[in-house]
Scaffold this motif. Structure first.
Motif, PDB file in Angstrom:
ATOM      1  N   HIS A  37      42.048  41.423  26.760  1.00 36.41           N
ATOM      2  CA  HIS A  37      41.462  40.180  26.244  1.00 36.41           C
ATOM      3  C   HIS A  37      42.034  38.967  26.973  1.00 36.41           C
ATOM      4  N   GLN A  38      41.141  38.137  27.503  1.00 39.17           N
ATOM      5  CA  GLN A  38      41.570  36.834  28.029  1.00 39.17           C
ATOM      6  C   GLN A  38      41.159  35.767  27.018  1.00 39.17           C
ATOM      7  N   GLU A  39      41.987  34.743  26.861  1.00 34.70           N
ATOM      8  CA  GLU A  39      41.668  33.630  25.946  1.00 34.70           C
ATOM      9  C   GLU A  39      40.694  32.708  26.679  1.00 34.70           C
ATOM     10  N   LEU A  59      42.663  36.901  44.839  1.00 34.70           N
ATOM     11  CA  LEU A  59      44.056  37.073  44.416  1.00 34.70           C
ATOM     12  C   LEU A  59      44.183  37.497  42.949  1.00 34.70           C
ATOM     13  N   VAL A  60      43.252  37.058  42.086  1.00 35.97           N
ATOM     14  CA  VAL A  60      43.364  37.494  40.677  1.00 35.97           C
ATOM     15  C   VAL A  60      43.158  39.007  40.590  1.00 35.97           C
ATOM     16  N   ALA A  61      42.234  39.516  41.408  1.00 31.37           N
ATOM     17  CA  ALA A  61      41.983  40.964  41.410  1.00 31.37           C
ATOM     18  C   ALA A  61      43.228  41.682  41.924  1.00 31.37           C
ATOM     19  N   PHE A  70      38.508  44.450  31.619  1.00 38.45           N
ATOM     20  CA  PHE A  70      39.383  43.276  31.678  1.00 38.45           C
ATOM     21  C   PHE A  70      38.505  42.062  31.455  1.00 38.45           C
ATOM     22  N   ASP A  71      38.789  41.254  30.494  1.00 41.49           N
ATOM     23  CA  ASP A  71      38.110  39.976  30.144  1.00 41.49           C
ATOM     24  C   ASP A  71      37.868  39.861  28.643  1.00 41.49           C
ATOM     25  N   ASP A  72      37.261  40.949  28.062  1.00 38.60           N
ATOM     26  CA  ASP A  72      36.798  40.911  26.676  1.00 38.60           C
ATOM     27  C   ASP A  72      35.719  39.857  26.473  1.00 38.60           C
ATOM     28  N   GLN A  77      32.159  43.003  44.268  1.00 38.60           N
ATOM     29  CA  GLN A  77      32.072  41.779  43.455  1.00 38.60           C
ATOM     30  C   GLN A  77      32.368  42.110  41.996  1.00 38.60           C
ATOM     31  N   PHE A  78      32.627  41.067  41.212  1.00 41.35           N
ATOM     32  CA  PHE A  78      32.872  41.256  39.779  1.00 41.35           C
ATOM     33  C   PHE A  78      31.537  41.411  39.047  1.00 41.35           C
ATOM     34  N   THR A  79      30.713  42.385  39.444  1.00 42.80           N
ATOM     35  CA  THR A  79      29.391  42.525  38.822  1.00 42.80           C
ATOM     36  C   THR A  79      29.136  43.973  38.414  1.00 42.80           C
ATOM     37  N   LYS A 134      25.679  33.924  35.549  1.00 41.65           N
ATOM     38  CA  LYS A 134      25.099  35.047  34.796  1.00 41.65           C
ATOM     39  C   LYS A 134      26.182  35.929  34.158  1.00 41.65           C
ATOM     40  N   ASN A 135      27.417  35.806  34.624  1.00 48.44           N
ATOM     41  CA  ASN A 135      28.516  36.566  34.029  1.00 48.44           C
ATOM     42  C   ASN A 135      28.953  35.870  32.727  1.00 48.44           C
ATOM     43  N   PRO A 136      28.842  36.543  31.580  1.00 48.66           N
ATOM     44  CA  PRO A 136      29.174  35.894  30.308  1.00 48.66           C
ATOM     45  C   PRO A 136      30.583  35.294  30.276  1.00 48.66           C
ATOM     46  N   PHE A 137      31.489  35.834  31.099  1.00 50.96           N
ATOM     47  CA  PHE A 137      32.836  35.248  31.152  1.00 50.96           C
ATOM     48  C   PHE A 137      32.732  33.759  31.470  1.00 50.96           C
ATOM     49  N   PHE A 138      31.924  33.433  32.489  1.00 50.42           N
ATOM     50  CA  PHE A 138      31.834  32.037  32.903  1.00 50.42           C
ATOM     51  C   PHE A 138      30.973  31.229  31.929  1.00 50.42           C
ATOM     52  N   GLY A 139      29.991  31.891  31.291  1.00 55.15           N
ATOM     53  CA  GLY A 139      29.202  31.204  30.272  1.00 55.15           C
ATOM     54  C   GLY A 139      30.094  30.767  29.115  1.00 55.15           C
ATOM     55  N   VAL A 154      41.065  26.690  38.054  1.00 59.71           N
ATOM     56  CA  VAL A 154      41.062  27.473  36.821  1.00 59.71           C
ATOM     57  C   VAL A 154      40.786  28.946  37.140  1.00 59.71           C
ATOM     58  N   ASP A 155      41.524  29.856  36.474  1.00 66.52           N
ATOM     59  CA  ASP A 155      41.262  31.292  36.629  1.00 66.52           C
ATOM     60  C   ASP A 155      41.463  31.740  38.080  1.00 66.52           C
ATOM     61  N   GLN A 156      42.411  31.122  38.744  1.00 71.48           N
ATOM     62  CA  GLN A 156      42.787  31.562  40.094  1.00 71.48           C
ATOM     63  C   GLN A 156      44.307  31.547  40.169  1.00 71.48           C
ATOM     64  N   ALA A 180      46.282  40.644  41.708  1.00 71.47           N
ATOM     65  CA  ALA A 180      47.359  40.551  40.709  1.00 71.47           C
ATOM     66  C   ALA A 180      47.173  41.611  39.625  1.00 71.47           C
ATOM     67  N   ARG A 181      45.938  41.805  39.168  1.00 69.48           N
ATOM     68  CA  ARG A 181      45.669  42.839  38.144  1.00 69.48           C
ATOM     69  C   ARG A 181      46.004  44.219  38.694  1.00 69.48           C
ATOM     70  N   LEU A 182      45.567  44.448  39.930  1.00 74.38           N
ATOM     71  CA  LEU A 182      45.794  45.756  40.549  1.00 74.38           C
ATOM     72  C   LEU A 182      47.285  46.002  40.717  1.00 74.38           C
ATOM     73  N   ALA A 201      38.527  46.377  36.985  1.00 73.69           N
ATOM     74  CA  ALA A 201      39.070  45.033  37.169  1.00 73.69           C
ATOM     75  C   ALA A 201      38.401  43.974  36.304  1.00 73.69           C
ATOM     76  N   ASN A 202      37.204  44.222  35.814  1.00 73.06           N
ATOM     77  CA  ASN A 202      36.649  43.329  34.786  1.00 73.06           C
ATOM     78  C   ASN A 202      35.629  44.091  33.948  1.00 73.06           C
ATOM     79  N   ASP A 203      35.112  43.429  32.913  1.00 72.34           N
ATOM     80  CA  ASP A 203      34.222  44.142  31.985  1.00 72.34           C
ATOM     81  C   ASP A 203      32.907  44.541  32.649  1.00 72.34           C
ATOM     82  N   ASP A 253      47.562  35.648  32.424  1.00 70.87           N
ATOM     83  CA  ASP A 253      48.590  36.437  33.099  1.00 70.87           C
ATOM     84  C   ASP A 253      47.949  37.751  33.577  1.00 70.87           C
ATOM     85  N   HIS A 254      47.323  37.672  34.747  1.00 77.50           N
ATOM     86  CA  HIS A 254      46.530  38.806  35.252  1.00 77.50           C
ATOM     87  C   HIS A 254      47.395  40.036  35.511  1.00 77.50           C
ATOM     88  N   GLU A 255      48.569  39.809  36.065  1.00 78.90           N
ATOM     89  CA  GLU A 255      49.441  40.943  36.387  1.00 78.90           C
ATOM     90  C   GLU A 255      49.841  41.677  35.096  1.00 78.90           C
TER      91      GLU A 255
HETATM   92  O1  RIB Z   1      34.377  38.472  35.057  1.00 75.55           O
HETATM   93  C1  RIB Z   1      34.738  37.535  36.019  1.00 75.55           C
HETATM   94  C2  RIB Z   1      36.096  37.740  36.466  1.00 75.55           C
HETATM   95  O2  RIB Z   1      36.374  36.865  37.456  1.00 75.55           O
HETATM   96  C3  RIB Z   1      37.067  37.504  35.350  1.00 75.55           C
HETATM   97  O3  RIB Z   1      37.857  38.604  35.239  1.00 75.55           O
HETATM   98  C4  RIB Z   1      37.794  36.308  35.716  1.00 75.55           C
HETATM   99  O4  RIB Z   1      39.140  36.314  35.373  1.00 75.55           O
HETATM  100  C5  RIB Z   1      37.500  36.224  37.146  1.00 75.55           C
HETATM  101  O5  RIB Z   1      38.198  35.679  38.051  1.00 75.55           O
END
Ligand code: RIB
Length: 351
Positions: free
Chosen positions: A290-292, A189-191, A273-275, A219-221, A70-75, A143-145, A193-195, A245-247, A159-161
């Motif tokens: 922005h993440q690619e 760990l990605v969270a 964070f994400d765009d 959670q990232f919600t 449901k998170n558009p990032f993963f969509g 991926v993304d870890q 690294a950003r922090l 930490a994320n959008d 590059d989360h950091e």
């Molecule tokens: O929005 C989902 C988040 O979880 C993103 O920031 C992505 O990088 C992640 O791990």
């Protein structure tokens, strides 16, 4: 519907010869191959996926595991994975663990049982790679870890950091001194690294962010962000900016700010964070890192396919650059005195 027997009969060869010709596993004389190809064409023969898998040992399928479809990032990421896989002749099975770590093990087992040709673990919990069974031979791409969570499997990530550092620079350039953080899930760990990037860069600017101005969303919600933002903004009314930490967490912060009658960006700047694509449409539009996302998807498939057919393929850079997208949720810090009142959860103003 014609069968392999019909092809063999029409071509005047055995079923074994047809299967050798179609799978390419054993050499078959050119003349015979031509006869078989003619028969296939005339009969409109379509070998079943199961038959192809039995002949070639390939299911031509990639398995992709994500935590939250449901998170558009993963969509967005999955859409890139599917199209990159499709252009190489692979289908994709998608499993969403719905943010439940106990589902991850079962979903990984399911993908293995389906004999997918490669597994992409995308944004999963940091121990998900440990669920891959010991004897599993097919490629796995994490991926993304962060690499620390990959158990030695190849990774692709942003590059989360650095993203955290860019966010800190942006808020400092706008003159913010009273800065808070809505961090991501503490176990990821990605969270972390950003922090780390954000806090370290704030320190470099001479503006360390004390613990009392930070809170982690579980959670990232959006609901997690909303809850955490309510708690932070009512406790710390002096904040003029928040790094999220994320959008989705940032949307929660926008929501909380509106409920607490805090104007964004006049009274409070919010950066995500994400765009994800929605961030250019919410009001106010969201400034974010922005993440690619599409490129993440493409590279993860390229890595998997490269591992399936190693050759002299191009090396793939596992680290993607991030960048700042400035929209309307951030602005110069207010120069007049901050309000001295604090707010309760019910949005009553306490003096
Ligand atoms: O929005 C989902 C988040 O979880 C993103 O920031 C992505 O990088 C992640 O791990």
């Amino acid at each position: 519907m014609s069968t392999i027997n019909d092809v063999a009969e029409l071509a005047g060869v055995s079923v074994t010869t047809v299967s050798h010709a179609l799978s390419g596993k054993r050499p078959v004389a050119i003349e015979t191959r031509k006869r078989i190809a003619d028969a296939v064409e005339r009969l409109g023969y379509q070998p079943s996926q199961l038959a192809i898998a039995m002949l070639t040992g390939r299911t031509m399928t990639l398995g992709a595991l994500v935590p939250d479809i449901k998170n558009p990032f993963f969509g967005e990421l999955l859409s890139a994975v599917e199209s990159a896989a499709d252009s190489r002749g692979y289908g994709t099975i998608v499993s969403s663990t719905e943010l439940r770590r106990d589902h991850e093990r079962r979903q990984v087992e399911m993908l293995c049982a389906k004999q997918v040709d490669a597994i992409l673990l995308i944004g999963c919990s940091d121990d998900a790679a440990g669920f891959i069974p010991a004897g599993w031979k097919a490629p796995v791409v994490v991926v993304d870890q962060m690499p620390d969570s990959s158990q030695g499997f190849p990774t692709v990530r942003s590059d989360h950091e650095r993203g955290g550092r860019i966010a800190a620079d942006h808020l400092c350039q706008l003159g913010h001194r009273e800065v808070g953080v809505l961090a991501g899930p503490p176990t990821m760990l990605v969270a972390a690294a950003r922090l780390h990037g954000f806090l370290d860069q704030m320190k470099t600017h001479g503006l360390p962010v004390p613990r009392t101005r930070r809170i982690a969303a579980t959670q990232f919600t959006l609901p997690s962000g909303l809850k955490a933002a309510h708690s932070l903004l009512t406790r710390r009314p002096e904040l003029t900016a928040i790094f999220c930490a994320n959008d989705l967490i940032a949307y929660g912060a926008l929501h909380a700010a509106s409920e607490l009658d805090i104007d964004v960006p006049r009274d409070l700047s919010v950066i995500g964070f994400d765009d994800i694509f929605v961030s250019s449409m919410v009001q106010p539009t969201l400034t974010t890192i922005h993440q690619e996302i599409t490129e993440l998807g493409r590279r993860s498939v390229a890595l998997a396919v490269q591992a399936l057919a190693p050759g002299d393929a191009q090396p793939i850079d596992p680290l993607l650059e991030v960048s700042l997208v400035v929209r309307s949720s951030t602005a110069t810090a207010r120069t007049q005195d901050r309000p001295t009142q604090s707010r309760t959860m019910n949005n009553e103003v306490k003096r």
